[in-house]
Design a protein around this motif. Structure first.
Motif, short mmCIF file in Angstrom:
data_model
loop_
_atom_site.label_atom_id
_atom_site.label_comp_id
_atom_site.label_asym_id
_atom_site.label_seq_id
_atom_site.Cartn_x
_atom_site.Cartn_y
_atom_site.Cartn_z
N ARG A 22 0.83 -1.21 0.00
CA ARG A 22 0.00 0.00 0.00
C ARG A 22 0.87 1.27 0.00
NH1 ARG A 22 -4.02 -1.06 4.87
NH2 ARG A 22 -4.80 1.01 4.30
N GLN A 25 2.09 1.67 -3.57
CA GLN A 25 1.05 2.18 -4.48
C GLN A 25 0.75 3.65 -4.24
OE1 GLN A 25 -2.01 -0.73 -3.85
NE2 GLN A 25 -0.91 -2.28 -5.05
N GLU A 221 -2.23 6.39 3.54
CA GLU A 221 -2.07 6.53 2.09
C GLU A 221 -2.32 7.97 1.64
OE1 GLU A 221 -4.44 3.18 2.43
OE2 GLU A 221 -3.50 2.16 0.71
#
Ligand code: PLP
Length: 244
Positions: A22, A25, A221
Motif C-alpha cells: 500500500r 502504491q 495513504e
C-alpha cells in the motif's frame, strides 16, 4: 502488558507485506519513491515479544507514547543512541519530569510543543552528551486535540528552538482528526505540508527540515500522497490494541 500470549510472527509479517504494497502504491500515485517514507511501527501497549517479532521481519523504527514504557522496552532492546540498530520514537506528550527518560533512551522525540519542554529536553540531552533529533508537534485537528502547537505559532516556535544546541529539529509531526473516510482529512495533511515548505523556503536558514511525520493506520495513504516522509502505524501492523 501482563498477559503474554504467543506472538503470531506470521500475521505480523503478512500485515507488513500488505502495508508495504500500500505504501508502494500510494507513492506511485504521488510520483514518489517508496524509500522516501520511513515506517514507524507503533508498539505502544504491546509486549517486547511483539517488538522482537517485528524486528525479526525487518522493522527498525518503533514508536511509544509513554516515557516509562519506552524506557523499559529500550533497556531490553537498546536503540541506536545506546549502540543498537533500531530507532525508538517517542510519539506521545511528554511531561517535563520524564524528559530524562527520553533524553537517555529515545532516538527521536516527535512531540516538542512548548518552550518549557524544549528547555528541559535540551538540558537533559546535554547531560547525556548528545544532540536529540526532534519534531515539532502541530495541532491541525483543532478543538478535540489536547497537544501540539496551533499552526499559526509553529514558525515562531521553530525560530525559538534555534537557540538550543542539543536539539536537532528535523521537522514536523501531526495527527489528523479521526475520520471514517480519510479523504476528509486530506486538507489537514496539505496544510501541514504548506507549513513545512514555507518554513524551509523562507524561515530561519539555519534550520533545514527533512521530516514530515503524518499518517496512521487509517489515513497513511492519503498522508503519503500529500507528502508525508514518516508514517506511524500501530494496528495495521500489530492488530487491535486493548487500550491506547
Ligand atoms: C497510537 C498512535 C499511532 C498509531 O495508531 P494506529 O491507528 O494504531 O496506527 C500513531 N501516532 C500516534 C501519535 C499514536 O499515539
Amino acid at each position: 502488558m501482563e498477559e503474554t500470549k504467543s506472538v503470531d510472527t506470521r500475521a505480523i509479517s503478512e500485515r507488513l507485506e500488505s502495508v508495504r504494497e500500500r505504501i508502494e502504491q500510494a507513492c506511485q500515485r504521488a510520483g514518489r519513491r517508496a524509500d522516501e517514507v520511513t515506517l514507524v511501527a507503533v508498539s505502544k501497549t504491546f509486549p517486547l515479544e511483539v517488538i522482537e517479532a517485528g524486528y525479526a521481519v525487518g522493522l527498525r523504527h518503533f514508536g511509544e507514547n509513554r516515557a516509562r514504557e519506552l524506557r523499559d522496552k529500550a533497556k531490553q532492546h537498546p536503540g541506536r543512541v545506546n549502540g543498537g540498530d533500531l530507532d525508538w520514537h517517542m510519539i506521545g506528550h511528554l511531561q517535563r519530569n520524564k524528559a530524562k527518560f527520553v533524553a537517555r533512551h529515545a532516538d527521536v522525540f516527535e512531540c516538542l510543543d512548548s518552550p518549557r519542554l524544549a528547555k528541559e529536553l535540551d538540558k537533559r540531552a546535554a547531560k547525556n552528551d548528545r544532540v536529540m533529533p526532534c519534531l515539532v508537534q502541530v495541532n491541525i485537528a483543532g478543538a478535540d486535540q489536547k497537544y501540539g502547537l496551533p499552526p499559526d505559532e509553529t514558525h515562531d516556535y521553530l525560530d525559538h528552538l534555534t537557540q538550543y544546541e542539543h536539539l536537532d529539529v528535523r521537522g514536523l509531526m501531526a495527527m489528523a482528526a479521526f475520520a471514517e473516510d480519510p479523504e476528509d482529512v486530506r486538507p489537514q495533511f496539505r496544510q501541514m505540508r504548506e507549513l513545512f515548505e514555507t518554513y524551509n523556503a523562507t524561515g530561519n536558514s539555519t534550520v533545514s527540515m527533512d521530516t514530515l511525520s503524518l499518517g496512521m493506520s487509517n489515513d497513511f495513504e492519503v498522508a503519503i500522497e500529500e507528502g508525508s516522509t514518516m508514517i506511524r502505524l500501530g494496528s495495521a501492523l500489530f492488530g487491535p490494541r486493548d487500550y491506547d
